[in-house]
Write an enzyme that holds these catalytic residues in place. Structure first.
Site, PDB file in Angstrom:
ATOM      1  N   GLY A  18      -2.478  -2.341   1.604  1.00 50.12           N
ATOM      2  CA  GLY A  18      -1.751  -3.555   1.399  1.00 50.12           C
ATOM      3  C   GLY A  18      -1.631  -4.504   2.426  1.00 50.12           C
ATOM      4  N   ALA A  19      -2.426  -4.385   3.414  1.00 49.25           N
ATOM      5  CA  ALA A  19      -2.296  -5.158   4.691  1.00 49.25           C
ATOM      6  C   ALA A  19      -2.540  -6.786   4.640  1.00 49.25           C
ATOM      7  CB  ALA A  19      -3.272  -4.748   5.958  1.00 49.25           C
ATOM      8  N   GLY A  20      -2.979  -7.143   3.306  1.00 52.80           N
ATOM      9  CA  GLY A  20      -3.235  -8.369   3.225  1.00 52.80           C
ATOM     10  C   GLY A  20      -2.034  -9.240   2.770  1.00 52.80           C
ATOM     11  N   ASP A  55     -10.161  -0.564  -3.165  1.00 53.12           N
ATOM     12  CA  ASP A  55      -9.298  -0.477  -4.343  1.00 53.12           C
ATOM     13  C   ASP A  55      -8.761   0.918  -4.358  1.00 53.12           C
ATOM     14  OD1 ASP A  55      -8.207  -0.046  -6.889  1.00 53.12           O
ATOM     15  OD2 ASP A  55      -9.897  -0.922  -7.973  1.00 53.12           O
ATOM     16  N   SER A 136      10.538   2.483  -3.850  1.00 56.24           N
ATOM     17  CA  SER A 136      11.385   1.287  -4.183  1.00 56.24           C
ATOM     18  C   SER A 136      12.904   1.916  -4.721  1.00 56.24           C
ATOM     19  CB  SER A 136      10.609   0.735  -5.410  1.00 56.24           C
ATOM     20  OG  SER A 136      11.718  -0.217  -6.088  1.00 56.24           O
ATOM     21  N   TYR A 151       6.985   0.655 -13.431  1.00 59.50           N
ATOM     22  CA  TYR A 151       7.022   0.498 -11.960  1.00 59.50           C
ATOM     23  C   TYR A 151       8.058   1.686 -11.490  1.00 59.50           C
ATOM     24  CZ  TYR A 151       8.171  -1.466  -7.334  1.00 59.50           C
ATOM     25  OH  TYR A 151       8.371  -1.831  -6.144  1.00 59.50           O
ATOM     26  N   LYS A 155       7.330   4.827  -9.021  1.00 60.95           N
ATOM     27  CA  LYS A 155       8.041   4.976  -7.771  1.00 60.95           C
ATOM     28  C   LYS A 155       8.719   6.511  -7.720  1.00 60.95           C
ATOM     29  CE  LYS A 155       6.453   1.250  -5.781  1.00 60.95           C
ATOM     30  NZ  LYS A 155       5.654   1.481  -4.484  1.00 60.95           N
TER      31      LYS A 155
HETATM   32  N1  NAD Z   1       8.731  -6.781  -2.158  1.00 59.86           N
HETATM   33  C1  NAD Z   1       9.946  -6.027  -2.545  1.00 59.86           C
HETATM   34  O1  NAD Z   1      10.941  -6.360  -3.030  1.00 59.86           O
HETATM   35  C2  NAD Z   1       9.670  -4.504  -2.840  1.00 59.86           C
HETATM   36  C3  NAD Z   1      10.737  -3.788  -3.117  1.00 59.86           C
HETATM   37  C4  NAD Z   1      10.566  -2.206  -3.335  1.00 59.86           C
HETATM   38  C5  NAD Z   1       9.268  -1.630  -3.131  1.00 59.86           C
HETATM   39  N2  NAD Z   1       8.401  -2.408  -2.681  1.00 59.86           N
HETATM   40  C6  NAD Z   1       7.093  -1.793  -2.599  1.00 59.86           C
HETATM   41  O2  NAD Z   1       6.393  -2.196  -1.145  1.00 59.86           O
HETATM   42  C7  NAD Z   1       5.067  -2.014  -1.134  1.00 59.86           C
HETATM   43  C8  NAD Z   1       4.532  -3.560  -0.671  1.00 59.86           C
HETATM   44  O3  NAD Z   1       5.083  -4.507  -1.584  1.00 59.86           O
HETATM   45  P1  NAD Z   1       4.939  -6.202  -0.979  1.00 59.86           P
HETATM   46  O4  NAD Z   1       6.301  -6.961  -1.462  1.00 59.86           O
HETATM   47  O5  NAD Z   1       4.658  -6.466   0.389  1.00 59.86           O
HETATM   48  O6  NAD Z   1       3.936  -6.661  -2.098  1.00 59.86           O
HETATM   49  P2  NAD Z   1       2.843  -7.702  -2.095  1.00 59.86           P
HETATM   50  O7  NAD Z   1       2.258  -8.274  -3.435  1.00 59.86           O
HETATM   51  O8  NAD Z   1       3.108  -8.720  -0.981  1.00 59.86           O
HETATM   52  O9  NAD Z   1       1.656  -6.799  -1.308  1.00 59.86           O
HETATM   53  C9  NAD Z   1       1.071  -5.705  -2.053  1.00 59.86           C
HETATM   54  C10 NAD Z   1      -0.425  -5.593  -1.496  1.00 59.86           C
HETATM   55  O10 NAD Z   1      -1.200  -4.551  -2.308  1.00 59.86           O
HETATM   56  C11 NAD Z   1      -2.302  -4.824  -2.412  1.00 59.86           C
HETATM   57  N3  NAD Z   1      -2.845  -4.122  -3.757  1.00 59.86           N
HETATM   58  C12 NAD Z   1      -2.673  -4.285  -4.979  1.00 59.86           C
HETATM   59  N4  NAD Z   1      -3.126  -3.486  -5.741  1.00 59.86           N
HETATM   60  C13 NAD Z   1      -4.271  -2.834  -4.955  1.00 59.86           C
HETATM   61  C14 NAD Z   1      -5.222  -1.892  -5.299  1.00 59.86           C
HETATM   62  N5  NAD Z   1      -5.663  -1.419  -6.538  1.00 59.86           N
HETATM   63  N6  NAD Z   1      -5.918  -1.683  -4.176  1.00 59.86           N
HETATM   64  C15 NAD Z   1      -5.721  -1.889  -2.655  1.00 59.86           C
HETATM   65  N7  NAD Z   1      -4.537  -2.944  -2.581  1.00 59.86           N
HETATM   66  C16 NAD Z   1      -3.853  -3.235  -3.657  1.00 59.86           C
HETATM   67  C17 NAD Z   1      -2.321  -6.290  -2.923  1.00 59.86           C
HETATM   68  O11 NAD Z   1      -3.526  -7.135  -2.633  1.00 59.86           O
HETATM   69  C18 NAD Z   1      -1.338  -6.827  -1.861  1.00 59.86           C
HETATM   70  O12 NAD Z   1      -2.004  -7.136  -0.586  1.00 59.86           O
HETATM   71  C19 NAD Z   1       4.584  -1.910  -2.796  1.00 59.86           C
HETATM   72  O13 NAD Z   1       4.473  -0.499  -2.815  1.00 59.86           O
HETATM   73  C20 NAD Z   1       6.012  -2.268  -3.257  1.00 59.86           C
HETATM   74  O14 NAD Z   1       6.066  -1.375  -4.732  1.00 59.86           O
HETATM   75  C21 NAD Z   1       8.590  -3.840  -2.489  1.00 59.86           C
END
Ligand code: NAD
Length: 245
Positions: A18-20, A55, A136, A151, A155
């Site tokens: 998810g580094a993007g 993926d 989460s 979701y 989690k």
């Molecule tokens: N942002 C929040 O408030 C929050 C809260 C609780 C938990 N989280 C968790 O933290 C993690 C990161 O969240 P974030 O806020 O950075 O989200 P984000 O949407 O900014 O980044 C998620 C990344 O995951 C990648 N991704 C999605 N499906 C994929 C797949 N099938 N294969 C490879 N990559 C895939 C996306 O392309 C994206 O770059 C997640 O697991 C999310 O559930 C986030």
């Protein structure tokens, strides 16, 4: 017998999924600043950002991506994995179809197992490592405002998996922990609904603000590093106190 840790104090190789975007991007950037060698995984390849296409729902794609990791690091195992790839899809339980459920579980739950296992196979050969999964606040609390049954359940699965992997992989020198963020300001976070929705969200957070991706990244890197050498099987909330209220 010496009680000194045998875990290296100098950080080395970190894989971040998810580094993007969001937390994954912040973790990769902060780790590089701190001297880690970092390889990212995400749906789209980005050579400049060191991101390999993967993926995480697909076994073959995970296998190919880690083969590329092996190539770049010339067979050296990752020392740590921070698995941030995931999705949140707003959908009340009564509107959740089997297909919608499976789509979220495939990414958040199955993806966690596939990526963690690919990293752990290498860490076992390399003598140990640290796996950090992303849970989460939704794993432990229902959300009345923006519910997503799939979701939350996904989690919950991540947290159970964290404990199971910590127990199974502990003898290989592999630690496994999870970070459970609250509401973090990233592209995933959309506070929708009426104009007062944002204020309502803030009222539920003792810190009265959203967290930043970097604040989560700092905790992820603590878990990745030898600073947390005796921490395994635990879930660390990064939520401004929300889960305590
Ligand atoms: N942002 C929040 O408030 C929050 C809260 C609780 C938990 N989280 C968790 O933290 C993690 C990161 O969240 P974030 O806020 O950075 O989200 P984000 O949407 O900014 O980044 C998620 C990344 O995951 C990648 N991704 C999605 N499906 C994929 C797949 N099938 N294969 C490879 N990559 C895939 C996306 O392309 C994206 O770059 C997640 O697991 C999310 O559930 C986030």
């Amino acid at each position: 017998m010496s009680l000194m840790s045998t875990v290296p104090s100098v950080p080395r190789r970190l894989v971040v999924s998810g580094a993007g975007s969001g937390i994954g991007r912040a973790t990769a950037e902060l780790a590089r600043e701190r001297g880690w060698s970092v390889l990212g995984l995400d749906l789209a390849e980005d050579r400049r950002a060191g991101i390999i296409a993967c993926d995480i729902t697909d076994e073959g794609s995970v296998r190919d991506a880690f083969a590329r990791v092996d190539e770049v690091w010339e067979g050296a195992a990752p020392d740590a994995l921070t698995h941030c790839a995931g999705v949140y899809r707003f959908r009340p339980a009564l509107e959740t179809t089997a297909e919608a459920w499976d789509a979220v579980l495939a990414i958040n739950a199955r993806g966690s197992l596939l990526v963690a296992s690919a990293a752990a196979r290498r860490m076992r050969e390399g003598g140990g490592g640290s796996v950090t999964l992303l849970s989460s606040i939704g794993a432990a609390r229902g959300d009345a405002g923006e519910p997503s049954a799939a979701y939350s359940a996904s989690k919950g699965a991540v947290e159970s998996l964290t404990r199971q992997l910590a127990v199974e992989w502990g003898p290989y020198g592999i630690r496994c922990n999870a970070v459970a963020p609250g509401v973090i300001d990233t592209p995933m976070t959309t506070v929708s609904g009426d104009p007062g929705a944002f204020e309502q969200v803030l009222r539920r957070i003792p810190a009265r603000r959203l967290g930043t991706a970097e604040e989560v990244a700092r905790v992820c890197l603590f878990l990745a590093s030898a600073e947390s050498a005796y921490v395994s099987g635990t879930i660390i909330a990064v939520d401004g106190g929300q889960s305590a209220s």
